[in-house]
Design a protein around this motif. Structure first.
Motif, PDB file in Angstrom:
ATOM      1  N   ILE A  92      -1.706   1.123  19.828  1.00  0.00           N
ATOM      2  CA  ILE A  92      -1.795   2.378  19.076  1.00  0.00           C
ATOM      3  C   ILE A  92      -2.605   2.172  17.803  1.00  0.00           C
ATOM      4  O   ILE A  92      -2.395   1.209  17.067  1.00  0.00           O
ATOM      5  N   LYS A  93      -3.545   3.100  17.570  1.00  0.00           N
ATOM      6  CA  LYS A  93      -4.235   3.159  16.289  1.00  0.00           C
ATOM      7  C   LYS A  93      -3.512   4.177  15.422  1.00  0.00           C
ATOM      8  O   LYS A  93      -3.337   5.334  15.804  1.00  0.00           O
ATOM      9  N   LEU A  94      -3.103   3.741  14.250  1.00  0.00           N
ATOM     10  CA  LEU A  94      -2.286   4.577  13.369  1.00  0.00           C
ATOM     11  C   LEU A  94      -2.987   4.736  12.026  1.00  0.00           C
ATOM     12  O   LEU A  94      -3.319   3.750  11.363  1.00  0.00           O
ATOM     13  N   THR A  95      -3.244   5.971  11.623  1.00  0.00           N
ATOM     14  CA  THR A  95      -3.853   6.285  10.335  1.00  0.00           C
ATOM     15  C   THR A  95      -2.846   7.020   9.461  1.00  0.00           C
ATOM     16  O   THR A  95      -1.857   7.574   9.966  1.00  0.00           O
ATOM     17  N   PRO A  96      -3.050   7.056   8.151  1.00  0.00           N
ATOM     18  CA  PRO A  96      -2.112   7.751   7.272  1.00  0.00           C
ATOM     19  C   PRO A  96      -1.876   9.207   7.666  1.00  0.00           C
ATOM     20  O   PRO A  96      -0.758   9.717   7.533  1.00  0.00           O
ATOM     21  N   SER A  97      -2.903   9.887   8.177  1.00  0.00           N
ATOM     22  CA  SER A  97      -2.745  11.293   8.542  1.00  0.00           C
ATOM     23  C   SER A  97      -1.789  11.477   9.726  1.00  0.00           C
ATOM     24  O   SER A  97      -1.242  12.562   9.920  1.00  0.00           O
ATOM     25  N   ARG A  98      -1.575  10.426  10.519  1.00  0.00           N
ATOM     26  CA  ARG A  98      -0.692  10.523  11.684  1.00  0.00           C
ATOM     27  C   ARG A  98       0.694   9.932  11.406  1.00  0.00           C
ATOM     28  O   ARG A  98       1.562   9.957  12.271  1.00  0.00           O
TER      29      ARG A  98
END
Length: 513
Positions: free
Chosen positions: A59-65
């Motif tokens: 999983i790629k996780l960014t602050p927006s998610r």
């Protein structure tokens, strides 16, 4: 029964009748095709199960998610084995790619403070069950980093991509941008000191904390995250973490078994202070990360940056930068102490084997299976007496490593590659010493005798010596050295090695004067 229902039923029957091997090949083909797989989960229950296993594994996780992260993986979080936590900093334009003032702040990302992002991430992961292993891969960068002076930078997850495709993408971006030193696909002029400092600026160096102590207290109050067993901090992160901060971060992972840490060397007088902080970090690892089994530390560098740093003065500060890194003996000693409980250690350029093997009589490595170190004395111009003393000290240390299967001592930079390797093959009762390098090392009888003593611990074992020569013209960087030396143990993540080699190819036409 409608024709649609009948066709779907026939499709399911046909799929079920396929051999398992064929079905697996079909899934692999779909996953490598790059198409959107979510809609294919409706084909059948088996397709849903298999595709979810694939989609949720990495999983790629960014602050927006982050806000929806817990909800998104609630049903399938047992399938998650790798999280690439991407703190993508704000974009910047040409007025800030080489700022004339100390305007390097990287406190915020996507309008979300870094502290808030870590607070949410740790809070979510702290509730996860201890099922299997979980890799946390942390990256901090701005997409703009590769749009100005450093067009060869790539930001990728921890998987090897198609090298040729990446290189072509870089060539397309760098085709012609004289403002940032790129002419006809080659870098014609080196970036300024401030441009380098921009991409190597410290994380949270200018906020939001009033002092370093308050930052450390903030890390200490974050929830403990037992689910994380492996941590990656790869070399594509030029933004610098304070080693002290990492010590407090690592302490929040009580089940941490593996760390891959790939910092960049300092380019100016800050190296002494950073080495002091490194001692704190590795002392903390030794004291608090009791489950750690594998530690891989690779201090990356670019041989062109020191030249740039020596040519510039910033304000009243005059920067001094050694062309070749001089590892601090105290750091080597602390890493040696931290390794006493490990099974695998690889420490490159941040240590020197000559310092590492200055051991105390009481030191023992009961679990160590593989050890990889670098040494700056492995050069054709160095004193052969110093090389011999280091290799004999290595043999003395090996006597205190009963499980040792591989010890590798190497060095590499442009035009230079050298490797001294000891291997123990228990299945065929053989030990082997290999010298592989761009120059011939005369292995004195005293060195052979020291390593024969290591082999004689095993009755009846054979002992062989192998020597191989490499072409120094083929070694364009330390990345090429790693590749051509064929190291048995991993000293850097494969994707990081690929990025180093791509960067070097992009810079082969550079003019620095």
């Amino acid at each position: 029964m409608s024709s649609t229902s009948l066709n779907k039923k026939q499709c399911e029957l046909t799929w079920d009748r396929l051999p398992a091997e064929i079905r697996l090949l079909i899934f692999k083909a779909l996953m490598q095709d790059g198409c959107t797989l979510a809609r294919l989960a409706t084909v059948s229950r088996e397709w849903q199960t298999e595709l979810e296993r694939y989609n949720f594994a990495r999983i790629k996780l960014t602050p927006s998610r982050l806000v929806d992260f817990s909800w998104m993986v609630h049903r399938n979080r047992a399938l998650v084995s790798y999280i690439w936590f991407c703190l993508e900093l704000d974009n910047y334009d040409c007025t800030k790619c080489a700022p004339t003032t100390n305007s390097f702040s990287i406190t915020d990302t996507d309008h979300c403070p870094i502290t808030t992002a870590f607070q949410i991430l740790f809070s979510v992961l702290s509730t996860w069950d201890l099922n299997g292993d979980l890799i946390l891969d942390i990256s901090i960068y701005s997409p703009s980093d590769s749009e100005h002076w450093f067009k060869y930078l790539t930001f990728m997850p921890d998987t090897l991509g198609g090298g040729g495709g990446i290189e072509q993408m870089i060539l397309d971006k760098a085709s012609h941008d004289p403002q940032h030193g790129w002419v006809a696909g080659f870098r014609h002029s080196a970036p300024s000191l401030t441009a380098i400092r921009k991409v190597f600026h410290g994380v949270m160096e200018e906020g939001p904390f009033d002092s370093e102590q308050s930052e450390y207290q903030w890390w200490d109050q974050l929830p403990s995250v037992p689910a994380v067993t492996s941590l990656l901090l790869r070399q594509q992160n030029r933004r610098r973490w304070k080693p002290d901060s990492l010590a407090h971060m690592f302490a929040r992972f009580p089940r941490l078994q593996e760390v891959h840490y790939e910092p960049w060397r300092e380019w100016d007088a800050l190296q002494r202070d950073t080495d002091r902080r490194y001692r704190y970090l590795f002392e903390s690892i030794r004291r608090f990360n009791n489950n750690l089994k594998r530690l891989v530390v690779f201090e990356n560098f670019n041989q062109q940056y020191p030249t740039v740093m020596q040519r510039f003065q910033f304000g009243e500060d005059v920067y001094q930068c050694d062309s070749i890194r001089n590892p601090a003996p105290a750091v080597s000693r602390m890493i040696a102490l931290a390794s006493l409980k490990l099974e695998h250690l690889a420490a490159s350029f941040i240590v020197d084997a000559s310092h590492f093997f200055e051991i105390e009589p009481s030191w023992e490595w009961p679990n160590l299976i593989s050890l990889v170190l670098t040494s700056k004395v492995l050069t054709p111009d160095d004193n052969p007496i110093d090389i011999g003393a280091m290799l004999q000290a290595a043999a003395a240390a090996a006597m205190k490593m009963p499980q040792l299967e591989t010890m590798e001592i190497w060095n590499g930079r442009k035009g230079l590659a050298a490797l001294f390797k000891y291997q123990a093959f228990r299945d065929i009762q053989e030990a082997r010493i290999t010298w592989r390098g761009t120059w011939k090392l005369t292995i004195e009888p005293s060195i052979i005798q020291a390593w024969e003593a290591v082999v004689h611990r095993h009755d009846g074992w054979r002992f062989n010596l192998v020597e191989e020569r490499l072409d120094e013209a083929a070694i364009k960087s330390h990345g090429d050295a790693i590749h051509d030396l064929m190291l048995s143990s991993e000293v850097i993540r494969p994707v990081s090695l690929q990025q180093i080699q791509i960067e070097q190819k992009a810079l082969e036409g550079v003019k620095t004067v």
